[in-house]
Motif scaffolding. Structure first.
Motif, PDB file in Angstrom:
ATOM      1  N   LEU A  56      -3.473  11.722   9.709  1.00 49.11           N
ATOM      2  CA  LEU A  56      -2.839  12.880   9.084  1.00 49.11           C
ATOM      3  C   LEU A  56      -2.297  12.493   7.710  1.00 49.11           C
ATOM      4  CD1 LEU A  56      -1.876  15.809   9.297  1.00 49.11           C
ATOM      5  CD2 LEU A  56       0.223  14.954  10.400  1.00 49.11           C
ATOM      6  N   TYR A  57      -1.717  11.309   7.631  1.00 53.02           N
ATOM      7  CA  TYR A  57      -1.189  10.817   6.354  1.00 53.02           C
ATOM      8  C   TYR A  57      -2.297  10.765   5.307  1.00 53.02           C
ATOM      9  CZ  TYR A  57       0.457   7.369   2.921  1.00 53.02           C
ATOM     10  OH  TYR A  57       0.792   6.723   1.754  1.00 53.02           O
ATOM     11  N   ASN A  58      -3.443  10.201   5.673  1.00 62.57           N
ATOM     12  CA  ASN A  58      -4.573  10.064   4.757  1.00 62.57           C
ATOM     13  C   ASN A  58      -5.070  11.421   4.280  1.00 62.57           C
ATOM     14  OD1 ASN A  58      -7.805   9.843   4.494  1.00 62.57           O
ATOM     15  ND2 ASN A  58      -6.883   7.891   3.896  1.00 62.57           N
ATOM     16  N   THR A  59      -5.184  12.372   5.213  1.00 64.45           N
ATOM     17  CA  THR A  59      -5.670  13.707   4.863  1.00 64.45           C
ATOM     18  C   THR A  59      -4.695  14.431   3.937  1.00 64.45           C
ATOM     19  OG1 THR A  59      -6.863  13.894   6.975  1.00 64.45           O
ATOM     20  CG2 THR A  59      -6.396  15.946   5.786  1.00 64.45           C
ATOM     21  N   ILE A  60      -3.403  14.325   4.227  1.00 66.50           N
ATOM     22  CA  ILE A  60      -2.394  14.994   3.393  1.00 66.50           C
ATOM     23  C   ILE A  60      -2.405  14.431   1.974  1.00 66.50           C
ATOM     24  CG2 ILE A  60       0.089  15.275   3.037  1.00 66.50           C
ATOM     25  CD1 ILE A  60       0.386  15.517   6.063  1.00 66.50           C
ATOM     26  N   LEU A 116       2.088   9.090  -6.072  1.00 66.28           N
ATOM     27  CA  LEU A 116       2.587  10.434  -5.802  1.00 66.28           C
ATOM     28  C   LEU A 116       3.713  10.786  -6.772  1.00 66.28           C
ATOM     29  CD1 LEU A 116       2.608  12.968  -4.025  1.00 66.28           C
ATOM     30  CD2 LEU A 116       4.162  11.770  -2.471  1.00 66.28           C
ATOM     31  N   ALA A 117       4.591   9.824  -7.048  1.00 73.87           N
ATOM     32  CA  ALA A 117       5.697  10.066  -7.977  1.00 73.87           C
ATOM     33  C   ALA A 117       5.187  10.383  -9.372  1.00 73.87           C
ATOM     34  CB  ALA A 117       6.617   8.849  -8.017  1.00 73.87           C
ATOM     35  N   SER A 118       4.093   9.725  -9.797  1.00 74.32           N
ATOM     36  CA  SER A 118       3.543   9.999 -11.124  1.00 74.32           C
ATOM     37  C   SER A 118       3.065  11.450 -11.224  1.00 74.32           C
ATOM     38  CB  SER A 118       2.391   9.034 -11.430  1.00 74.32           C
ATOM     39  OG  SER A 118       1.234   9.330 -10.660  1.00 74.32           O
ATOM     40  N   VAL A 119       2.440  11.918 -10.165  1.00 75.23           N
ATOM     41  CA  VAL A 119       1.969  13.307 -10.136  1.00 75.23           C
ATOM     42  C   VAL A 119       3.152  14.273 -10.158  1.00 75.23           C
ATOM     43  CG1 VAL A 119       0.736  15.031  -8.773  1.00 75.23           C
ATOM     44  CG2 VAL A 119      -0.176  12.716  -8.963  1.00 75.23           C
ATOM     45  N   LEU A 120       4.190  13.965  -9.373  1.00 71.82           N
ATOM     46  CA  LEU A 120       5.363  14.837  -9.313  1.00 71.82           C
ATOM     47  C   LEU A 120       6.082  14.899 -10.660  1.00 71.82           C
ATOM     48  CD1 LEU A 120       6.812  13.884  -5.802  1.00 71.82           C
ATOM     49  CD2 LEU A 120       5.489  15.912  -6.439  1.00 71.82           C
ATOM     50  N   VAL A 121       6.140  13.759 -11.360  1.00 68.83           N
ATOM     51  CA  VAL A 121       6.776  13.733 -12.681  1.00 68.83           C
ATOM     52  C   VAL A 121       6.018  14.637 -13.648  1.00 68.83           C
ATOM     53  CG1 VAL A 121       7.142  12.280 -14.723  1.00 68.83           C
ATOM     54  CG2 VAL A 121       7.893  11.491 -12.480  1.00 68.83           C
ATOM     55  N   LEU A 122       4.692  14.562 -13.616  1.00 58.00           N
ATOM     56  CA  LEU A 122       3.881  15.394 -14.511  1.00 58.00           C
ATOM     57  C   LEU A 122       4.011  16.871 -14.155  1.00 58.00           C
ATOM     58  CD1 LEU A 122       1.965  15.687 -16.823  1.00 58.00           C
ATOM     59  CD2 LEU A 122       0.068  15.062 -15.324  1.00 58.00           C
ATOM     60  N   LEU A 123       3.976  17.183 -12.863  1.00 58.00           N
ATOM     61  CA  LEU A 123       4.146  18.572 -12.442  1.00 58.00           C
ATOM     62  C   LEU A 123       5.536  19.084 -12.786  1.00 58.00           C
ATOM     63  CD1 LEU A 123       2.335  18.527  -8.968  1.00 58.00           C
ATOM     64  CD2 LEU A 123       1.578  19.699 -11.045  1.00 58.00           C
ATOM     65  N   LEU A 124       6.546  18.222 -12.682  1.00 58.34           N
ATOM     66  CA  LEU A 124       7.914  18.596 -13.046  1.00 58.34           C
ATOM     67  C   LEU A 124       7.971  18.987 -14.521  1.00 58.34           C
ATOM     68  CD1 LEU A 124      10.985  18.709 -12.371  1.00 58.34           C
ATOM     69  CD2 LEU A 124      11.099  16.316 -13.099  1.00 58.34           C
ATOM     70  N   LYS A 125       7.319  18.199 -15.349  1.00 56.98           N
ATOM     71  CA  LYS A 125       7.300  18.497 -16.779  1.00 56.98           C
ATOM     72  C   LYS A 125       6.620  19.837 -17.047  1.00 56.98           C
ATOM     73  CE  LYS A 125       5.608  16.857 -21.225  1.00 56.98           C
ATOM     74  NZ  LYS A 125       5.238  15.710 -22.056  1.00 56.98           N
ATOM     75  N   ILE A 126       5.487  20.066 -16.408  1.00 57.94           N
ATOM     76  CA  ILE A 126       4.715  21.284 -16.653  1.00 57.94           C
ATOM     77  C   ILE A 126       5.437  22.516 -16.124  1.00 57.94           C
ATOM     78  CG2 ILE A 126       2.588  22.505 -16.026  1.00 57.94           C
ATOM     79  CD1 ILE A 126       1.136  19.833 -16.206  1.00 57.94           C
ATOM     80  N   ARG A 143       0.840  -1.200   0.000  1.00 53.43           N
ATOM     81  CA  ARG A 143       0.000   0.000   0.000  1.00 53.43           C
ATOM     82  C   ARG A 143       0.876   1.253   0.000  1.00 53.43           C
ATOM     83  NH1 ARG A 143      -4.684   2.297   2.482  1.00 53.43           N
ATOM     84  NH2 ARG A 143      -4.572   4.516   1.980  1.00 53.43           N
ATOM     85  N   LEU A 144       1.906   1.253   0.839  1.00 48.24           N
ATOM     86  CA  LEU A 144       2.797   2.412   0.909  1.00 48.24           C
ATOM     87  C   LEU A 144       3.526   2.609  -0.421  1.00 48.24           C
ATOM     88  CD1 LEU A 144       4.042   4.673   2.598  1.00 48.24           C
ATOM     89  CD2 LEU A 144       5.792   3.044   3.361  1.00 48.24           C
ATOM     90  N   ALA A 145       4.015   1.520  -1.006  1.00 46.11           N
ATOM     91  CA  ALA A 145       4.716   1.611  -2.287  1.00 46.11           C
ATOM     92  C   ALA A 145       3.766   2.110  -3.378  1.00 46.11           C
ATOM     93  CB  ALA A 145       5.293   0.257  -2.668  1.00 46.11           C
TER      94      ALA A 145
END
Length: 215
Positions: free
Chosen positions: A58-62, A13-23, A5-7
């Motif tokens: 807190l983890y879930n909310t973040i 999260l990494a997929s989102v960061l990669v896309l934001l990095l590109k943009i 689950r953590l992985a």
């Protein structure tokens, strides 16, 4: 929480960061489907209706706030940013994505865990997420222009769901009475849609060549 689950969460999260990095760094959304990003925004908006009413951790909310904020910001950038929007290939991104919304909503009205507004919307988000990647995959097949960041983004999205399947298998054998047919079936369908992409992604990686999908 378990390692799968953590992985899965970290890969998502990494997929989102990669896309934001590109943009943000390249100021480009070339090869990215706005239709898919709009579907993901709908997915998170309907799945996290409980964000301010049901506190889990807190983890879930973040994580909920991150996925909500990132999905809507990506849509905004692709639609309104004066530089980023110029690289959007609207002529190729023509998948009628809104036609996916109604069938998923009707399915959620029929198949759900409890007939309440939040539970129906949760089921709807699960069904919609399973097919939200379709406009992106179709766009990549049409353009055949897959840069490294776009390829990594789609790969990480598929890997996230694959890791979640391992999470479900682990929980099935370690938690009594753990059965969630809605998420299981939708997750398997979603992962199956990535099968063709995964094949060509690994072929390009093995042969050290540019990733291309067949037209």
């Amino acid at each position: 929480m378990n390692i799968f689950r953590l992985a899965g969460d970290m890969t998502h999260l990494a997929s989102v960061l990669v896309l934001l990095l590109k943009i943000h760094t390249i100021k480009s959304c070339a090869g990215i489907s706005l239709k898919t990003q709009e579907l993901y925004a709908i997915v998170f908006a309907t799945r996290y209706l409980d964000i301010f009413t049901d506190y889990i951790s807190l983890y879930n909310t973040i994580m909920k706030l991150i996925f909500l904020g990132s999905s809507f910001s990506i849509v905004w950038y692709m639609r309104h940013h004066k530089v980023v929007r110029r690289s959007y290939d609207r002529d190729q991104d023509t998948f009628r994505h809104l036609f996916l919304v109604l069938p998923c909503l009707l399915l959620a009205l029929v198949i759900h865990e409890k007939f309440t507004f939040k539970e129906v919307m949760w089921a709807f988000s699960i069904f919609l997420e399973a097919v939200a990647i379709l406009p992106q995959l179709v766009l990549l097949q049409r353009t055949r222009n897959i840069d490294n960041l776009t390829g990594q983004y789609v790969f990480l999205l598929g890997a996230y769901r694959s890791l979640y399947i391992l999470n479900w298998i682990y929980r099935y054998f370690t938690e009594p009475h753990y059965v969630h047919w809605i998420t299981w079936v939708a997750g398997l369908v979603q992962t199956a849609l990535y099968a063709d992409f995964f094949y060509y992604y690994f072929q390009s990686w093995k042969n050290n060549v540019k990733l291309e999908l067949p037209a």
